[in-house]
Design a protein around this motif. Structure first.
Motif: not given
Lengths: 299, 332
Positions: A113, A109, A139, A116-123, A142
């Protein structure tokens, strides 16, 4: 010894159509293999067999396991992204992380995370609210957070813009790949993965027509460009492919010594895309002459 | 770095519940809950909320209907004053129980829909949106996947509706209390002590579970259609049995298929439902209403287990479910 995937006389027929036709190959540990073929060549069928998604005839062993037997067990060590944007559209980003964590023993996990923190993806957004590029990034995040031994990517970046595509493979190389892992990837954009591959496999009409390490390719295949007066000399060396246009004639040779070619022209390395076109031209010499003196007599 | 996302990430790191502690199958159930949250939580909650709102409105204006019994509508005042002078505590209790079941019934009313459509789409939609490729990349077998869908949609999810029905009964009683007090109706303590607003709904839930076991072949059949249908899964549920029945009728002149399967299953769980709820005897005047109980449901279950047709149905259901698993495994 270190074969991650071992196929012996592997076939998959749909009625009389031979999607994969008596194929044998072996992929070793720590390789990045590009499986390259045109649409309908059998790429996805071959990958589906490797991933335990379809039944097949012949011998196939993935990480020492018959993939048609126990897909769930295989997936603890094998990861794949088939096609773009296959994440469930109704799910929230955070729920996908919860889910993978809940079912996958080798998922981290923290890693996910971090990626993802290096992208602009909202959780807290749903997948259907994300752009196609973001879904692919998610994807990949993950998948890269799963400590798998084999990663299979089937057209993972199709339809994405070039910036996403470039970043996708950069991330894969920098953050994921090490010599304990093996990656098998298919894509139409051959040029983009050319310099990350260690091996290439060309597939046509269900058959593997070329299986080679990239290092061997550079010593084995060469191309020369000559003017019309040297065409006969070049043809005498049995090119596997030739193309003539505007008075310039391009020849591709397989296993012809560089010194011999140097007598006619200046031998250069063949790009993967050119080599692909050469090998896909039905194995015969293609004389796609669009030259000024074209008589239309060639086919 | 985007501050908002960083905050979210730190929140995610200290997650509220850790699914990994529960294992794969509970995770699949939680996923099913997420997927069908609207059907199994939002819709019944909205219905319960609306019902409560109308009840309050009715009490305030003094003419709203709290419930309807056998087509005759009663206001709260009518209902409560009807039995105000009853000394027979049992009659009062039954009236209250019936009222309570009627109130919660508004929530249970949607149960067939929240089961049918999620089940119908469970193996169909993942193929259409191609997310099965993601599910299949996880170390979860097709059997686990199919069972998680069946178990959540048919057994676990409906329990949420019964809980909401119970909550609604409780809320209605809460709303009635000051009204009864203000109107000098003497039944407040009777209402609170005699209305089985929790046990009644647990009984109803147990009854439903027994009923669902009888209906399992139908649920299995829907799953199979969902796994198979190239499009319009509902059509694949409805058309094949009708075609079989028609062909049999036309060529053999018999109704064996209908009697052996379609009607039989319908009848069986109709009987199961009726025997527990005792709906036939339910009348407005001489109320004779059996509150569903776990004991009654258990008795029906035991009786069912002695009935060979119950096991035939279960075997047919198992065959359908295995068919769905097979489809999901190989038909991609």
């Amino acid at each position: 010894m270190n074969a991650i995937i071992e196929a012996k006389n592997l076939s998959k027929h749909y009625g009389s159509f031979k999607a994969v036709d008596d194929v044998s190959f072996s992929i070793g540990l720590g390789r990045i293999v590009g499986l390259i073929g045109s649409n309908g060549a059998g790429k996805t069928t071959l990958l589906n067999a490797i991933l335990g998604l379809t039944r097949y005839k012949g011998g196939l062993s993935v990480l020492g396991q018959d993939p048609s037997q126990d897909r769930a067990k295989l997936m603890e060590k094998v990861c794949f992204i088939s096609d773009v944007a296959t994440l469930p559209r109704w799910m929230k980003v955070s729920q996908t992380i919860d889910f993978v964590e809940g079912v996958h023993p080798a998922f981290s996990r923290e890693k996910a995370l971090d990626y993802i923190s290096r992208t602009q993806i909202p959780l807290n957004k749903k997948i259907k609210g994300l752009s196609k590029g973001m879904v692919t990034q998610l994807h990949l995040a993950l998948v890269m957070s799963i400590d798998a031994q084999l990663l299979v990517l089937d057209e993972p970046t199709l339809g994405l813009d070039i910036i996403f595509r470039k970043r996708f493979y950069e991330n894969l190389l920098e953050d994921y790949f090490d010599h304990e892992r093996t990656i098998l990837v298919t894509t139409h954009q051959v040029e983009e993965i050319e310099n990350i591959l260690t091996d290439v496999m060309f597939i046509r009409d269900g058959k593997i027509v070329l299986n080679s390490s990239v290092d061997d390719l550079t010593t084995r295949f060469h191309q020369i460009t000559v003017e019309d007066d040297a065409v006969e000399a070049a043809e005498a060396l049995n090119p596997i492919w030739q193309k003539s246009a505007m008075g310039m004639n391009n020849f591709v040779f397989d296993s012809v010594p560089q010194e011999k070619l140097a007598e006619i022209g200046s031998p250069k390395q063949v790009g993967l895309a050119d080599l692909f076109v050469a090998k896909m031209s039905n194995g015969k010499i293609s004389k796609a002459k669009i030259s000024k003196d074209s008589t239309g007599a060639n086919s | 770095m985007n501050d908002k996302i960083t905050n979210e990430i730190s929140m995610m790191n200290s997650r509220k519940f850790n699914l990994t502690n529960y294992g794969k199958f509970p995770t699949l159930m939680v996923r099913e809950f997420y997927e069908h949250k609207t059907a199994f939580l939002t819709v019944p909650l909205v219905i319960a909320g609306l019902f409560l709102l109308f009840a309050i409105g009715g009490l305030v204006t003094g003419q709203g209907e709290v419930m309807s019994v056998n087509g005759s509508h009663m206001t709260a005042a009518e209902l409560l004053s009807m039995h105000a002078n009853d000394t027979d505590i049992e009659t009062v209790q039954r009236a209250l129980s019936a009222a309570m079941m009627g109130v919660g019934g508004s929530v249970i009313f949607v149960l067939p829909f929240v089961i049918l459509f999620p089940l119908l789409n469970s193996l169909y939609e993942e193929r259409i949106e191609r997310s099965y490729l993601f599910w299949k990349s996880m170390p979860v077998s097709d059997l686990q996947e199919v069972l998680s869908k069946l178990i959540f949609i048919v057994f676990a999810g409906p329990m949420i509706l019964f809980a909401i029905a119970s909550l609604l009964s409780f809320a209605i009683m809460l709303v009635l209390t000051p009204f009864m007090w203000a109107n000098d109706l003497p039944l407040i303590s009777v209402m609170w002590t005699q209305t089985p607003f929790i046990t009644g709904w647990i009984g109803a839930a147990a009854t439903y579970l027994v009923w669902a076991l009888w209906a399992l072949p139908i649920f299995g059949w829907i799953l199979l259609a969902s796994a198979y249908a190239p499009k319009a899964p509902l059509m694949f549920v409805v058309v094949p049995p009708i075609v079989v029945m028609l062909i049999e009728k036309m060529f053999l002149g018999t109704e064996w298929f209908d009697q052996a399967f379609v009607s039989r299953i319908g009848e069986k769980f109709g009987n199961t439902m009726a025997s527990v709820l005792d709906m036939d005897k339910f009348q407005r005047g001489g109320v004779n209403f059996n509150v569903p109980s776990v004991g009654d449901a258990g008795q029906v279950l035991f009786a069912s287990m002695a009935d060979p047709s119950f096991w035939v149905g279960t075997a047919v259901a198992a065959a359908f479910v295995m068919g769905a698993v097979y489809m999901r495994r190989y038909k991609i």
